[in-house]
Enzyme design. Structure first.
Site, mmCIF file in Angstrom:
data_model
loop_
_atom_site.group_PDB
_atom_site.id
_atom_site.type_symbol
_atom_site.label_atom_id
_atom_site.label_comp_id
_atom_site.label_asym_id
_atom_site.label_seq_id
_atom_site.Cartn_x
_atom_site.Cartn_y
_atom_site.Cartn_z
ATOM 1 N N LYS A 13 -3.409 -12.411 37.805
ATOM 2 C CA LYS A 13 -2.762 -10.829 38.118
ATOM 3 C C LYS A 13 -3.906 -10.063 38.315
ATOM 4 C CE LYS A 13 0.172 -10.839 34.838
ATOM 5 N NZ LYS A 13 -0.169 -11.864 33.974
ATOM 6 N N ARG A 90 8.899 -7.121 31.834
ATOM 7 C CA ARG A 90 8.925 -8.354 30.997
ATOM 8 C C ARG A 90 10.036 -9.009 30.906
ATOM 9 N NH1 ARG A 90 3.574 -9.807 29.559
ATOM 10 N NH2 ARG A 90 2.173 -8.187 29.463
ATOM 11 N N ARG A 129 -11.844 -20.784 29.548
ATOM 12 C CA ARG A 129 -12.634 -19.481 29.660
ATOM 13 C C ARG A 129 -13.690 -19.464 28.626
ATOM 14 N NH1 ARG A 129 -7.876 -15.152 30.784
ATOM 15 N NH2 ARG A 129 -7.414 -15.642 28.641
ATOM 16 N N ARG A 162 -12.344 -16.004 23.711
ATOM 17 C CA ARG A 162 -11.234 -15.059 23.109
ATOM 18 C C ARG A 162 -10.674 -16.044 21.799
ATOM 19 N NH1 ARG A 162 -7.496 -12.272 27.253
ATOM 20 N NH2 ARG A 162 -6.184 -13.017 25.933
ATOM 21 N N ARG A 173 2.496 -18.537 24.318
ATOM 22 C CA ARG A 173 2.615 -17.637 25.204
ATOM 23 C C ARG A 173 3.188 -18.114 26.213
ATOM 24 N NH1 ARG A 173 -3.754 -16.790 25.327
ATOM 25 N NH2 ARG A 173 -3.408 -15.336 27.101
#
Length: 216
Positions: A13, A90, A129, A162, A173
């Site tokens: 996104k 959301r 990541r 992260r 999530r």
């Protein structure tokens, strides 16, 4: 042109929002940025949101709706050719309230871009990541690994990741996303507004499909 861009964490996104806002001169609105801006400016909406966040609660749908609508009605870039909403709505309640508040106005949604990526690909994108805290270069151990493990190719600094990029957090999530957001996709599908884009590909083919959908 007013666009909602939707997709699970790791679907791209942010990447495609940046391209869209540059190509079409859209005002890119992230709900996370709205929260931070209102809280840092100590607005009435910000103080109300902070009270929930400080208590460890989710910000209620009604407050999120008011914050988004306040921006669209009072703070949008006057030179923008529309908006690009990222991260909102959301929930189904947010989508229904937003439609009711904007129906028949210049703020009504024109397009919903849904970036569809299989969960196993999202897992590799997120869990793989790595980033360089010194120069900002981004890597992925599955798709774009550094030449030397955990070392930045550009500046030689040790790479970091992260703390919430772990398997347990990601599972939660993605489950939350599916539970809350699928009804939103169904809501807009019933109105013929959703363009489902297969985002499990290289950048350019995805971008070409986005452009094609927006031209319809």
């Amino acid at each position: 042109m007013n666009i909602l861009i939707m997709g699970a964490p790791g679907s791209g996104k942010g990447t495609f929002s940046n391209r869209l806002k540059d190509e079409i001169k859209l005002d890119h609105i992230s709900t996370g940025d709205l929260f931070r801006e209102n809280i840092s400016n100590d607005t009435e909406l910000g103080r109300e949101a902070k009270s929930y966040m400080d208590a460890g609660h989710l910000v209620p749908d009604d407050l999120v709706n008011r914050m988004v609508l306040d921006y669209l009605k009072n703070k949008m870039d006057p030179e923008a050719d529309g908006y690009l909403l990222d991260g909102y709505p959301r929930t189904l309640a947010q989508a229904e309230a937003f439609e009711e508040a904007t129906k028949g106005t210049d703020l009504a949604v024109d397009h919903i871009l849904y970036l569809d990526v299989p969960h196993e690909v999202l897992s590799k994108r997120i869990l793989g990541r790595r980033s360089c805290p010194q120069c900002g270069e981004i890597y992925n151990i599955y798709f774009k690994a550094p030449a030397t493990e955990n070392v930045c190719d550009k500046c030689g600094h040790e790479l970091t990741y992260r703390s919430d990029d772990n398997a347990e957090s990601l599972k939660t999530r993605l489950e939350d996303y599916d539970r809350l957001t699928q009804p939103v996709i169904d809501f807009y599908n019933d109105r013929g507004l959703v363009a489902s884009i297969s985002a499990d590909r290289d950048f350019e083919p995805i971008w070409a499909d986005i452009v094609k959908e927006l031209k319809k």
